[in-house]
Design a protein around this motif. Structure first.
Motif, mmCIF file in Angstrom:
data_model
loop_
_atom_site.group_PDB
_atom_site.id
_atom_site.type_symbol
_atom_site.label_atom_id
_atom_site.label_comp_id
_atom_site.label_asym_id
_atom_site.label_seq_id
_atom_site.Cartn_x
_atom_site.Cartn_y
_atom_site.Cartn_z
ATOM 1 N N GLY A 208 0.754 -1.240 0.000
ATOM 2 C CA GLY A 208 0.000 0.000 0.000
ATOM 3 C C GLY A 208 0.783 1.287 0.000
ATOM 4 N N HIS A 209 2.100 1.225 0.209
ATOM 5 C CA HIS A 209 2.873 2.459 0.334
ATOM 6 C C HIS A 209 2.920 3.204 -0.992
ATOM 7 C CE1 HIS A 209 6.271 5.131 1.339
ATOM 8 N NE2 HIS A 209 5.981 4.861 2.601
ATOM 9 N N SER A 210 2.920 4.540 -0.903
ATOM 10 C CA SER A 210 2.889 5.374 -2.099
ATOM 11 C C SER A 210 3.964 4.961 -3.096
ATOM 12 C CB SER A 210 3.090 6.850 -1.709
ATOM 13 O OG SER A 210 2.060 7.264 -0.852
ATOM 14 N N SER A 211 3.542 4.477 -4.223
ATOM 15 C CA SER A 211 4.456 4.000 -5.263
ATOM 16 C C SER A 211 3.622 3.685 -6.482
ATOM 17 C CB SER A 211 5.200 2.742 -4.801
ATOM 18 O OG SER A 211 5.926 2.165 -5.863
ATOM 19 N N SER A 212 4.254 3.680 -7.634
ATOM 20 C CA SER A 212 3.542 3.216 -8.827
ATOM 21 C C SER A 212 3.870 1.762 -9.134
ATOM 22 C CB SER A 212 3.900 4.086 -10.036
ATOM 23 O OG SER A 212 5.289 3.970 -10.323
ATOM 24 N N GLU A 213 4.892 1.218 -8.454
ATOM 25 C CA GLU A 213 5.378 -0.117 -8.793
ATOM 26 C C GLU A 213 4.973 -1.152 -7.745
ATOM 27 O OE1 GLU A 213 9.375 0.753 -11.416
ATOM 28 O OE2 GLU A 213 9.603 0.356 -9.273
ATOM 29 N N LEU A 214 4.327 -2.199 -8.214
ATOM 30 C CA LEU A 214 4.037 -3.370 -7.403
ATOM 31 C C LEU A 214 4.878 -4.511 -7.962
ATOM 32 C CD1 LEU A 214 2.224 -4.661 -5.155
ATOM 33 C CD2 LEU A 214 0.689 -5.365 -7.017
ATOM 34 N N TRP A 215 5.721 -5.076 -7.116
ATOM 35 C CA TRP A 215 6.599 -6.158 -7.558
ATOM 36 C C TRP A 215 5.926 -7.506 -7.353
ATOM 37 C CZ3 TRP A 215 11.243 -5.593 -10.006
ATOM 38 C CH2 TRP A 215 11.768 -4.301 -10.024
ATOM 39 N N VAL A 216 6.163 -8.406 -8.281
ATOM 40 C CA VAL A 216 5.728 -9.793 -8.127
ATOM 41 C C VAL A 216 6.963 -10.678 -8.227
ATOM 42 C CG1 VAL A 216 5.105 -9.939 -10.595
ATOM 43 C CG2 VAL A 216 4.242 -11.657 -8.971
ATOM 44 N N ALA A 217 7.215 -11.446 -7.186
ATOM 45 C CA ALA A 217 8.314 -12.413 -7.162
ATOM 46 C C ALA A 217 7.722 -13.815 -7.200
ATOM 47 C CB ALA A 217 9.161 -12.226 -5.905
ATOM 48 N N GLY A 218 8.500 -14.728 -7.755
ATOM 49 C CA GLY A 218 8.072 -16.117 -7.821
ATOM 50 C C GLY A 218 8.068 -16.703 -9.214
ATOM 51 N N PRO A 234 -2.744 -5.105 -15.213
ATOM 52 C CA PRO A 234 -2.773 -4.499 -13.878
ATOM 53 C C PRO A 234 -3.819 -3.392 -13.796
ATOM 54 C CG PRO A 234 -0.531 -4.611 -14.750
ATOM 55 C CD PRO A 234 -1.442 -4.919 -15.882
ATOM 56 N N ALA A 235 -4.365 -3.210 -12.627
ATOM 57 C CA ALA A 235 -5.330 -2.135 -12.409
ATOM 58 C C ALA A 235 -4.598 -0.810 -12.248
ATOM 59 C CB ALA A 235 -6.174 -2.426 -11.176
ATOM 60 N N GLU A 236 -5.181 0.253 -12.758
ATOM 61 C CA GLU A 236 -4.590 1.582 -12.582
ATOM 62 C C GLU A 236 -4.568 1.946 -11.103
ATOM 63 O OE1 GLU A 236 -3.197 3.479 -14.729
ATOM 64 O OE2 GLU A 236 -3.662 2.354 -16.545
ATOM 65 N N PRO A 237 -3.532 2.637 -10.652
ATOM 66 C CA PRO A 237 -2.358 3.152 -11.364
ATOM 67 C C PRO A 237 -1.139 2.251 -11.201
ATOM 68 C CG PRO A 237 -2.477 4.190 -9.225
ATOM 69 C CD PRO A 237 -3.604 3.189 -9.275
ATOM 70 N N VAL A 238 -1.347 0.960 -11.064
ATOM 71 C CA VAL A 238 -0.269 0.027 -10.727
ATOM 72 C C VAL A 238 0.552 -0.327 -11.959
ATOM 73 C CG1 VAL A 238 0.223 -2.331 -9.956
ATOM 74 C CG2 VAL A 238 -1.466 -0.930 -8.738
ATOM 75 N N ALA A 239 1.870 -0.274 -11.808
ATOM 76 C CA ALA A 239 2.801 -0.838 -12.781
ATOM 77 C C ALA A 239 3.366 -2.116 -12.168
ATOM 78 C CB ALA A 239 3.918 0.150 -13.095
ATOM 79 N N LEU A 240 3.073 -3.255 -12.764
ATOM 80 C CA LEU A 240 3.497 -4.545 -12.220
ATOM 81 C C LEU A 240 4.883 -4.887 -12.737
ATOM 82 C CD1 LEU A 240 2.344 -6.738 -10.364
ATOM 83 C CD2 LEU A 240 1.482 -7.905 -12.399
ATOM 84 N N ARG A 241 5.806 -5.157 -11.824
ATOM 85 C CA ARG A 241 7.193 -5.448 -12.167
ATOM 86 C C ARG A 241 7.567 -6.848 -11.687
ATOM 87 N NH1 ARG A 241 6.663 -1.555 -15.366
ATOM 88 N NH2 ARG A 241 7.266 0.555 -14.744
ATOM 89 N N PHE A 242 8.354 -7.557 -12.480
ATOM 90 C CA PHE A 242 8.852 -8.879 -12.132
ATOM 91 C C PHE A 242 10.267 -8.755 -11.574
ATOM 92 C CE2 PHE A 242 5.688 -9.557 -15.387
ATOM 93 C CZ PHE A 242 5.020 -10.703 -14.988
ATOM 94 N N GLY A 243 10.573 -9.547 -10.550
ATOM 95 C CA GLY A 243 11.947 -9.546 -10.080
ATOM 96 C C GLY A 243 12.094 -9.858 -8.610
ATOM 97 N N HIS A 244 13.301 -9.622 -8.092
ATOM 98 C CA HIS A 244 13.676 -9.918 -6.709
ATOM 99 C C HIS A 244 13.592 -11.414 -6.403
ATOM 100 C CE1 HIS A 244 14.056 -5.729 -5.447
ATOM 101 N NE2 HIS A 244 12.929 -5.470 -6.087
ATOM 102 N N ASP A 245 13.838 -12.246 -7.410
ATOM 103 C CA ASP A 245 13.716 -13.688 -7.179
ATOM 104 C C ASP A 245 14.716 -14.515 -7.988
ATOM 105 O OD1 ASP A 245 12.640 -13.299 -9.703
ATOM 106 O OD2 ASP A 245 10.671 -14.166 -9.250
#
Length: 324
Positions: A208-218, A234-245
């Protein structure tokens, strides 16, 4: 979230009556069904749940404290208001805060929503409700970590009650994630259903923290999940990013074992973890509701809902494929 080595956390078993002066006097009782109006819009209810769980009256929701119990009571009350009867699973937690400290009691809250087609195959969705409690007179409210995931999972459950899924859903609200993922480990060690019947674990932690990027790992350790996620808008205003895995992600940048999805991954259950990057309020007393971006938060939960819906339609009673 359990991403970095922790300094010892002071968990005050008797701190709850003392915390009121740490920030502000609570304006109303926090852990009752009445705080969320029955006719609230879903988005409003999402934010209201967050506000209650991250209120000073929860005293930081540390495991084994009165604040943790209040948070748990609130979760249970919300599930019962949906017509559900949750199970409570207890387990011992050795906090190691003091040399002579007694083990605390952790309590997971879980509820199962039967699937319409594959009732004996499960998607398990997790969010930890505990946080750091009170330290040096300050309340660590953990609005993002992880009142956001807890409120988000409550919102998802409300949707699944209204629109049942093909696979059964286990909604698991874990305790004692901070400092060792102990609630998730307890579930995996003593699963209520055969572990091989768990097709996918979806974990929400810091969404929930102010950001445009939601990361998905796995999707790197479980590569067959990537097309499933990529098929979702992705739903606005989310930019879905892959990584951290990936193996190249070192230390705190590798989130494969960083939160409650870790024990599931270790047990061979494919996982998707959704969260934002670390931010200046992470594990600090400034992690309050004011730092949450409501539009991003709503978009993040809607994005997770769409991913689970896609998984529900694509898995067809089978795990997605072997991991790396």
């Amino acid at each position: 979230m359990f991403r970095l080595p922790r300094v010892p956390v002071l968990l005050l078993a008797g701190a709850f009556p003392l915390f009121a002066g740490c920030r502000s006097e609570p304006s109303e009782p926090a852990a009752t069904d009445s705080v969320v109006a029955a006719d609230s819009a879903p988005g409003d209810r999402l934010m209201r749940d967050l506000e209650v769980l991250a209120h000073d009256s929860m005293a930081g929701r540390a495991v084994g404290t009165e604040g943790g119990r209040l948070a748990r009571d609130y979760i249970v009350a919300q599930l019962r208001s949906m017509g559900l009867e949750p199970a409570l699973d207890t387990f011992a937690v050795n906090t190691s805060v003091e040399p002579d400290s007694e083990p605390r009691e952790g309590v997971n809250v879980r509820v199962t929503l039967p699937g319409t087609t594959h009732a004996d195959r499960y998607i398990v969705t997790t969010a930890h409700y505990d946080h750091l409690g009170v330290r040096e007179g300050e309340v660590y409210n953990g609005a993002d970590d992880n009142a956001s995931g807890t409120a988000g999972l409550l919102s998802l459950v409300r949707g699944w009650v209204d629109t049942p899924t093909e696979h059964s859903i286990i909604a698991l609200f874990t305790d004692a994630e901070e400092g060792g993922l102990r609630g998730a480990r307890h579930f995996v060690d003593e699963p209520p259903v055969p572990i091989e019947h768990l097709l996918l674990a979806v974990n929400l932690d810091m969404v929930g923290h102010s950001s445009s990027e939601l990361w998905v790992a796995g999707t790197w350790p479980w590569p067959s999940l990537r097309p499933l996620v990529e098929a979702v808008e992705p739903a606005e205003p989310v930019a879905l990013r892959f990584g951290h895995d990936t193996p190249e992600d070192q230390g705190a940048d590798n989130w494969v074992m960083a939160s409650d999805h870790g024990p599931f991954h270790r047990a061979g259950v494919p996982f998707l973890y959704f969260g934002v990057a670390d931010h200046p309020d992470y594990h600090r007393p400034t992690d309050d509701v004011a730092t949450i971006d409501p539009a991003f938060f709503r978009g993040a939960i809607e994005t997770v809902r769409r991913v689970v819906a896609r998984a529900d339609s694509d898995l067809d009673g089978e795990r997605s494929g072997p991991g790396r």
